[in-house]
Structures are given as structure tokens and as C-alpha cells.
Design a protein around this motif. Structure first.
Motif, mmCIF file in Angstrom:
data_model
loop_
_atom_site.group_PDB
_atom_site.id
_atom_site.type_symbol
_atom_site.label_atom_id
_atom_site.label_comp_id
_atom_site.label_asym_id
_atom_site.label_seq_id
_atom_site.Cartn_x
_atom_site.Cartn_y
_atom_site.Cartn_z
ATOM 1 N N LEU A 1 11.528 3.997 -7.364
ATOM 2 C CA LEU A 1 11.667 5.206 -8.180
ATOM 3 C C LEU A 1 10.298 5.592 -8.709
ATOM 4 C CD1 LEU A 1 14.086 6.845 -8.750
ATOM 5 C CD2 LEU A 1 14.615 5.392 -10.698
ATOM 6 N N ASP A 2 9.740 6.655 -8.137
ATOM 7 C CA ASP A 2 8.374 7.098 -8.444
ATOM 8 C C ASP A 2 8.345 7.895 -9.750
ATOM 9 O OD1 ASP A 2 5.692 7.464 -8.003
ATOM 10 O OD2 ASP A 2 5.915 8.683 -6.201
ATOM 11 N N ASP A 3 7.197 7.936 -10.376
ATOM 12 C CA ASP A 3 6.991 8.739 -11.590
ATOM 13 C C ASP A 3 8.056 8.451 -12.634
ATOM 14 O OD1 ASP A 3 4.988 9.937 -10.006
ATOM 15 O OD2 ASP A 3 6.396 11.437 -9.275
ATOM 16 N N ALA B 1 0.852 -1.182 0.000
ATOM 17 C CA ALA B 1 0.000 0.000 0.000
ATOM 18 C C ALA B 1 0.891 1.236 0.000
ATOM 19 C CB ALA B 1 -0.917 0.012 1.216
ATOM 20 N N GLU B 2 0.389 2.304 -0.615
ATOM 21 C CA GLU B 2 1.123 3.566 -0.595
ATOM 22 C C GLU B 2 0.474 4.513 0.397
ATOM 23 O OE1 GLU B 2 1.486 5.677 -4.344
ATOM 24 O OE2 GLU B 2 2.800 7.201 -3.445
ATOM 25 N N ALA B 3 1.314 5.122 1.229
ATOM 26 C CA ALA B 3 0.846 6.128 2.182
ATOM 27 C C ALA B 3 0.816 7.480 1.485
ATOM 28 C CB ALA B 3 1.802 6.182 3.375
ATOM 29 N N LEU C 1 10.660 3.333 0.479
ATOM 30 C CA LEU C 1 10.675 4.782 0.310
ATOM 31 C C LEU C 1 10.657 5.108 -1.180
ATOM 32 C CD1 LEU C 1 13.171 5.885 3.111
ATOM 33 C CD2 LEU C 1 10.670 5.878 3.160
ATOM 34 N N GLU C 2 9.706 5.960 -1.552
ATOM 35 C CA GLU C 2 9.581 6.352 -2.959
ATOM 36 C C GLU C 2 10.314 7.661 -3.193
ATOM 37 O OE1 GLU C 2 5.583 6.481 -4.405
ATOM 38 O OE2 GLU C 2 5.203 4.374 -3.910
ATOM 39 N N ILE C 3 11.298 7.598 -4.067
ATOM 40 C CA ILE C 3 12.019 8.829 -4.396
ATOM 41 C C ILE C 3 11.716 9.183 -5.850
ATOM 42 C CG2 ILE C 3 13.843 8.277 -2.751
ATOM 43 C CD1 ILE C 3 15.596 7.432 -5.041
ATOM 44 N N VAL D 1 6.262 5.004 1.330
ATOM 45 C CA VAL D 1 6.130 6.407 1.733
ATOM 46 C C VAL D 1 6.901 7.276 0.739
ATOM 47 C CG1 VAL D 1 6.606 8.086 3.567
ATOM 48 C CG2 VAL D 1 5.954 5.743 4.174
ATOM 49 N N ASN D 2 6.262 8.333 0.272
ATOM 50 C CA ASN D 2 6.952 9.275 -0.619
ATOM 51 C C ASN D 2 7.907 10.140 0.178
ATOM 52 O OD1 ASN D 2 5.460 9.111 -3.375
ATOM 53 N ND2 ASN D 2 3.827 9.168 -1.831
ATOM 54 N N ILE D 3 9.108 10.312 -0.319
ATOM 55 C CA ILE D 3 9.979 11.280 0.336
ATOM 56 C C ILE D 3 10.495 12.294 -0.681
ATOM 57 C CG2 ILE D 3 10.672 9.790 2.271
ATOM 58 C CD1 ILE D 3 13.353 9.452 0.758
ATOM 59 N N VAL E 1 2.663 -0.160 -11.989
ATOM 60 C CA VAL E 1 2.067 0.817 -12.895
ATOM 61 C C VAL E 1 1.039 1.638 -12.113
ATOM 62 C CG1 VAL E 1 0.824 1.184 -15.049
ATOM 63 C CG2 VAL E 1 2.418 -0.732 -14.845
ATOM 64 N N GLU E 2 1.197 2.949 -12.164
ATOM 65 C CA GLU E 2 0.324 3.859 -11.409
ATOM 66 C C GLU E 2 -0.913 4.251 -12.212
ATOM 67 O OE1 GLU E 2 2.990 6.977 -8.996
ATOM 68 O OE2 GLU E 2 2.738 7.523 -11.084
ATOM 69 N N GLY E 3 -1.929 4.640 -11.517
ATOM 70 C CA GLY E 3 -3.071 5.309 -12.152
ATOM 71 C C GLY E 3 -3.974 4.413 -12.966
ATOM 72 N N LEU F 1 10.423 0.080 -9.780
ATOM 73 C CA LEU F 1 10.141 1.212 -10.671
ATOM 74 C C LEU F 1 8.639 1.442 -10.676
ATOM 75 C CD1 LEU F 1 12.204 0.396 -13.911
ATOM 76 C CD2 LEU F 1 12.894 1.794 -11.952
ATOM 77 N N LYS F 2 8.240 2.686 -10.467
ATOM 78 C CA LYS F 2 6.815 3.013 -10.584
ATOM 79 C C LYS F 2 6.641 3.846 -11.841
ATOM 80 C CE LYS F 2 3.848 3.654 -7.099
ATOM 81 N NZ LYS F 2 3.293 4.141 -5.808
ATOM 82 N N ILE F 3 6.040 3.239 -12.819
ATOM 83 C CA ILE F 3 5.923 3.905 -14.113
ATOM 84 C C ILE F 3 4.868 5.005 -14.037
ATOM 85 C CG2 ILE F 3 5.470 3.597 -16.568
ATOM 86 C CD1 ILE F 3 6.354 0.694 -16.265
HETATM 87 MG MG MG Z 1 4.288 7.859 -4.889
#
Ligand code: MG
Ligand code: C2E
Ligand code: MG
Ligand code: MG
Length: 287
Positions: free
Chosen positions: A184-186, A65-67, A155-157, A123-125, A241-243, A205-207
Motif C-alpha cells: 500500500l503506497d503513500d 527495489a522499486e521500478a 505490486l504497489e497500489i 511496480v506501481n499500478i 519508509v519513503e523519501g 505498508l509504504k508510509i
Molecule cells: Mg511507489
């Protein structure tokens, strides 16, 4: 920005100048007010964390899960895209960012104490947090204090972290040595996607969701999305894959063995809601 307003004004006639000027003033004023409120957000208990589940797309198994931080102040709900940049500019991201990490760890601990099957929380940082010389120590203490196994924290950077390559690299190595995962976000929309994963081992990797968004209307983007997924697989990195919003998008992804997250499955929801949903659908740990 003022010059740009002037330019627009000249292009559009004199009345518009007044208009753009007023708009700018309004924006600046709102920013200043938000900044004042943001200083008190923690002590006023205005911050909460919502959770959005992530799934293995082919098996429908929940994998994490993403916070996502939420802020409600006297002005109402302020979206992260508005207040995170202010927090970053003012340095408030340091206490606020730490608050989020601690909250996520407390929630992991809460699940553990209730004997609920654990899953990693992301968690996004912000870059500024990652670069802080004390960052690794802070993470280490929070994990110890909350009695959380580092494996449950991701940790999402973002790629902008790599503008400060050397410092980022060391801290990422240290995080991974601690056992914390790094995502690695986005991915794909930043400055130097490939050079980063060339030089540093990343766990995930988060595309960026723009790839999925355009894939159904543009074949070239679809090929690119598939190629990025392949890159992730070839270097043994988890791919998220996001979204994801539609059935069509799920179908497009289902044979690729990736993880996914999006409104199709669930919006980000408060911890209580998340907990009851999780217990109902996925269940308690076997004791
Ligand atoms: Mg994120
Ligand atoms: P992000 O890390 O890329 O998070 C994903 C964003 O996409 C979240 O927006 C989420 O609510 C939204 N989203 C999820 N599924 C869908 C979908 O199917 N369709 C669409 N259109 N959107 C979806 P949110 O919560 O508004 O957060 C925006 C950004 O703010 C985040 O982007 C992240 O960069 C930042 N952010 C949020 N919480 C924190 C935090 O605690 N610390 C830091 N440094 N940044 C944060
Ligand atoms: Mg992010
Ligand atoms: Mg993202």
C-alpha cells in the motif's frame, strides 16, 4: 477551472484574467500534445524503467527495489507526475502499465540468468489497472512467459483503489493467491487508510514521505509516524519508509526495524547502472 480563473481575475483586476486564461490554455495545450506523444511512446521506445534500491535501515542490507517509469519524448524528459495522470485519463495506462510490469519481470529474469542474487521488485499500478477484469490473467501470463517466481513481484497500489472496494478486494485477494505481494503506497494520506488494512491482508505498508519529512520539525507528526510503524508491525506487515534523504532521518528510524528508500541511499537509476552497482556491492549468487 474557468470559473475559478474568472474569480481570481475579479479579485485581482482585469489584466489578471487574461493571464490566468492564457495559463489555462497553455496547460491544456501541453496536455493535448503530451497525450498525442504518449500514444506513440511504447512503439517509439521512449519508455524506460529506473530502479531505486530499498534497504533494511538497521542492517544496511538491500531488500528490494522499486521500478519507476521514465519517459523521454521529443519534448524532453516528462516526469511521471505529469504523464501518469494523462495515461490514466486516456486509458493508455493499460498498455503502458503492462509494459512496465513486463519490463520489471524481464529484468528479474535477466538477473536470474546471470546468476545474480534475486530480490523482489515493486511496480506501481494504477487503480484502473487493478480494477480491470483481465488484470489477474494478464499478470499470470506475464509471470509464466517471463518465467518469474511471483514472490519476486510486488505490486504497489494506492488508497484510491479502495474507492471501488469490492472489486479491489477481490483482485487483491487473487493477486496474493498467485503469490504476488501487495504493497500500500503513500500510506496515511489517502481516504481510508485504516479501513483498508482492517478488511484486507496487505503485505507491505509504504508510509508516505510527508510523514518523515515533517517528523524532524514536528513532534506530533513524529509520534504519528512511530505509531503507524507500530500498526504495521502489530499486523505482521512489512513497513517501508519513503523519501529518506538525510542522516538525521536514518537516525530517527534506525531503532524501529523498518525498511527505507530514498535519495540518501540512491536515486532511481537505469538497469545497467543498477546491475553493476549491485554486483560490485552485494555480489553474485554463490554457485
Ligand atoms: Mg511507489
Ligand atoms: P511513488 O510510487 O510514491 O514513488 C516514489 C517517488 O518518490 C518517485 O518519484 C521517486 O523518484 C521519488 N523519490 C525517491 N526517493 C526520494 C527522496 O528521497 N526524496 C524525494 N523528494 N523523492 C524521492 P517519480 O519517479 O517521479 O514517480 C512519481 C510517482 O509516479 C510515483 O510515486 C508513482 O505514483 C508514479 N509512477 C511512477 N512510475 C509508475 C508506473 O510505472 N506506473 C504507475 N501507475 N505509476 C507510476
Ligand atoms: Mg505509487
Ligand atoms: Mg509513494
Amino acid at each position: 477551472k474557468a470559473d475559478f480563473a474568472m474569480f481570481l481575475a475579479k479579485e485581482n483586476g482585469k489584466n489578471n484574467y487574461q493571464f490566468y486564461n492564457d495559463e489555462l490554455n497553455k496547460k491544456m495545450k501541453r496536455k493535448m500534445i503530451l497525450e498525442t506523444y504518449l500514444h506513440k511512446a511504447i512503439e517509439n521506445n521512449e519508455l524506460t524503467v529506473h530502479y531505486q534500491p530499498q534497504f533494511d535501515i538497521s542492517t544496511y542490507r538491500m531488500v528490494g527495489a522499486e521500478a519507476l517509469l521514465r519517459w523521454k519524448c521529443e519534448l524532453g524528459h516528462i516526469p511521471p507526475d505529469e504523464f501518469i495522470p494523462i495515461a490514466e485519463e486516456t486509458g493508455l495506462i493499460m498498455p503502458i502499465g503492462e509494459w512496465v510490469i513486463r519490463q520489471a519481470c524481464m529484468d528479474i529474469k535477466r538477473f536470474k540468468n546471470k546468476n545474480i542474487n534475486l530480490f523482489p521488485i515493486s511496480v506501481n499500478i494504477s487503480t484502473r489497472q487493478l480494477m480491470a477484469p483481465t488484470f489477474i490473467d494478464r499478470i499470470r501470463s506475464i509471470l509464466l512467459e517471463e518465467e518469474v517466481d511471483p514472490n519476486y513481484l510486488t505490486l504497489e497500489i494506492t488508497e484510491s483503489s479502495f474507492l471501488y472496494y469490492e472489486d479491489a478486494k477481490n483482485n487483491i485477494l487473487e493477486l496474493r493467491n498467485l503469490g504476488v505481494r501487495v504493497s500500500l503506497d503513500d500510506f496515511g494520506i489517502g481516504y481510508s487508510s485504516l479501513s483498508m488494512i482492517r478488511n484486507i491482508k496487505i503485505d507491505e505498508l509504504k508510509i508516505d514521505r510527508s510523514f518523515l519529512n515533517d517528523s524532524l520539525k514536528n513532534n506530533r507528526v513524529k509520534s504519528l509516524l512511530e505509531a503507524i510503524i507500530q500498526i504495521g508491525k502489530r499486523i505482521n506487515t512489512k513497513v517501508v519508509v519513503e523519501g529518506i534523504e538525510t542522516k538525521e532521518q536514518i537516525e530517527l528510524l534506525s531503532s524501529h526495524g523498518v525498511y527505507g528508500q530514498g535519495y540518501f541511499y540512491s536515486k532511481p537509476i537505469p538497469i545497467n547502472e543498477f546491475e553493476s552497482w549491485y554486483i560490485e556491492t552485494i555480489g553474485k549468487a554463490k554457485t
